[in-house]
Design an enzyme around this catalytic site. Structure first.
Site, PDB file in Angstrom:
ATOM      1  N   ARG A 231      12.783   3.464  -0.575  1.00 35.56           N
ATOM      2  CA  ARG A 231      11.421   3.431  -1.109  1.00 35.56           C
ATOM      3  C   ARG A 231      11.448   3.701  -2.615  1.00 35.56           C
ATOM      4  NH1 ARG A 231       7.698   7.482   0.978  1.00 35.56           N
ATOM      5  NH2 ARG A 231       6.166   6.149  -0.024  1.00 35.56           N
TER       6      ARG A 231
ATOM      7  N   ARG B  16       6.164  -0.418  -7.704  1.00 35.31           N
ATOM      8  CA  ARG B  16       6.856   0.677  -6.992  1.00 35.31           C
ATOM      9  C   ARG B  16       7.572   0.124  -5.760  1.00 35.31           C
ATOM     10  NH1 ARG B  16       4.624   5.229  -4.928  1.00 35.31           N
ATOM     11  NH2 ARG B  16       2.711   4.196  -4.342  1.00 35.31           N
TER      12      ARG B  16
ATOM     13  N   HIS C 173       5.016  -8.638  -4.292  1.00 30.67           N
ATOM     14  CA  HIS C 173       3.648  -8.894  -3.796  1.00 30.67           C
ATOM     15  C   HIS C 173       3.248 -10.352  -3.997  1.00 30.67           C
ATOM     16  CE1 HIS C 173       2.138  -4.790  -3.004  1.00 30.67           C
ATOM     17  NE2 HIS C 173       3.057  -4.447  -3.886  1.00 30.67           N
TER      18      HIS C 173
ATOM     19  N   GLY D 299       0.866  -1.179   0.000  1.00 29.58           N
ATOM     20  CA  GLY D 299       0.000   0.000   0.000  1.00 29.58           C
ATOM     21  C   GLY D 299       0.894   1.217   0.000  1.00 29.58           C
ATOM     22  N   GLU D 300       0.637   2.130   0.885  1.00 33.19           N
ATOM     23  CA  GLU D 300       1.464   3.337   0.991  1.00 33.19           C
ATOM     24  C   GLU D 300       2.059   3.361   2.399  1.00 33.19           C
ATOM     25  OE1 GLU D 300       2.059   5.084  -1.719  1.00 33.19           O
ATOM     26  OE2 GLU D 300       3.506   6.161  -0.490  1.00 33.19           O
ATOM     27  N   SER D 301       3.374   3.171   2.464  1.00 33.07           N
ATOM     28  CA  SER D 301       4.007   2.985   3.775  1.00 33.07           C
ATOM     29  C   SER D 301       3.836   4.194   4.689  1.00 33.07           C
ATOM     30  CB  SER D 301       5.489   2.656   3.604  1.00 33.07           C
ATOM     31  OG  SER D 301       6.124   3.624   2.812  1.00 33.07           O
TER      32      SER D 301
ATOM     33  N   CYS E 155       6.170  -5.468   0.582  1.00 35.14           N
ATOM     34  CA  CYS E 155       6.301  -4.164  -0.071  1.00 35.14           C
ATOM     35  C   CYS E 155       6.196  -3.010   0.945  1.00 35.14           C
ATOM     36  CB  CYS E 155       5.287  -4.052  -1.204  1.00 35.14           C
ATOM     37  SG  CYS E 155       5.800  -2.851  -2.441  1.00 35.14           S
TER      38      CYS E 155
ATOM     39  N   GLU F 158       0.932 -11.943  -2.716  1.00 32.39           N
ATOM     40  CA  GLU F 158      -0.528 -12.140  -2.609  1.00 32.39           C
ATOM     41  C   GLU F 158      -1.230 -11.907  -3.942  1.00 32.39           C
ATOM     42  OE1 GLU F 158       1.166  -9.626  -1.749  1.00 32.39           O
ATOM     43  OE2 GLU F 158       0.071  -7.767  -2.073  1.00 32.39           O
TER      44      GLU F 158
HETATM   45  N1  GLN Z   1       5.915   2.615  -2.954  1.00 33.99           N
HETATM   46  C1  GLN Z   1       5.090   2.278  -1.845  1.00 33.99           C
HETATM   47  C2  GLN Z   1       5.622   2.886  -0.560  1.00 33.99           C
HETATM   48  O1  GLN Z   1       6.665   3.433  -0.544  1.00 33.99           O
HETATM   49  C3  GLN Z   1       5.018   0.779  -1.686  1.00 33.99           C
HETATM   50  C4  GLN Z   1       4.343   0.193  -2.884  1.00 33.99           C
HETATM   51  C5  GLN Z   1       3.621  -1.064  -2.627  1.00 33.99           C
HETATM   52  O2  GLN Z   1       3.357  -1.469  -1.487  1.00 33.99           O
HETATM   53  N2  GLN Z   1       3.222  -1.677  -3.709  1.00 33.99           N
HETATM   54  O3  GLN Z   1       4.962   2.831   0.427  1.00 33.99           O
END
Ligand code: GLN
Length: 197
Positions: free
Chosen positions: A111, A140, A175, A52-54, A84, A177
């Site tokens: 990241r 990403r 990922h 997700g978005e860390s 991720c 999953e």
């Molecule tokens: N780029 C995202 C981050 O820095 C991580 C991307 C992902 O979980 N697919 O949080």
């Protein structure tokens, strides 16, 4: 087996499905709970920290008091699979002030080092402990750039670690999953017995 998916943000449903599949393959059943509040993690046998978005995940788990419970879970030597953004949040150093890293995996990460969204890629990656390569989806994805002494590197891409194990925590840049193959969930939660892909 009670499995908690940290569900403050990110790809929760896919992990829930993958852990159910892994449990079934081992003749067990997994009760999956979504974790958005404190008080749930202490009842979980295993945890999943999704992508997700860390920055968002970090902010919310600290705000909700879930972060401390995740630390206690790991201190009790109970398994975690972090993928991720989950890896970024669990790392020792995410090199970003917006991520209050939990320090559960002794690695530092860059990241988005594998590129922006458009640079997402897939690769067949050999993984320590699996007899056949794993089809890994990178979105990403973070790169792991420093690996502490007690950390086992399970897979690399272009010489960079993309799957590591630090005690009870297995963490991947990719990922697992997002494919029907739940062998990484197997490795995390049933480390002693590989089943067919
Ligand atoms: N780029 C995202 C981050 O820095 C991580 C991307 C992902 O979980 N697919 O949080």
């Amino acid at each position: 087996m009670k499995a908690g998916v940290i569900a403050v943000q990110g790809d929760v449903a896919e992990h829930a499905e993958a852990v159910r599949r892994a449990a079934t393959a081992h003749g067990e059943s997994a009760e999956v709970v979504e974790v958005r509040d404190s008080g749930i993690v202490p009842d979980c046998d295993v945890l999943l920290m999704p992508g997700g978005e860390s920055t968002t995940i970090s902010r919310l788990i600290h705000r909700e008091g879930i972060a401390a419970e995740i630390r206690e879970h790991v201190a009790a030597d109970k398994p975690v699979l972090a993928t991720c953004a989950g890896l970024i949040v669990c790392s020792r150093d995410a090199k970003d002030d917006r991520v209050d890293a939990l320090g559960l995996v002794d690695v530092s990460v860059d990241r988005n080092a594998f590129g922006r969204q458009k640079d997402s890629f897939e690769a067949k990656v050999p993984v320590e402990g699996l007899s056949e390569p794993f089809h890994a989806v990178f979105i990403r994805a973070p790169a792991i750039d420093e690996v502490g002494e007690g950390v086992e590197t399970l897979a690399t891409v272009d010489g960079r670690p993309v799957a590591v194990r630090d005690g009870p925590v297995l963490a991947t840049s990719f990922h697992p999953e997002l494919t029907a193959d739940s062998r990484i969930h197997d490795l995390a939660f049933f480390p002693d017995s590989e089943v067919e892909a």
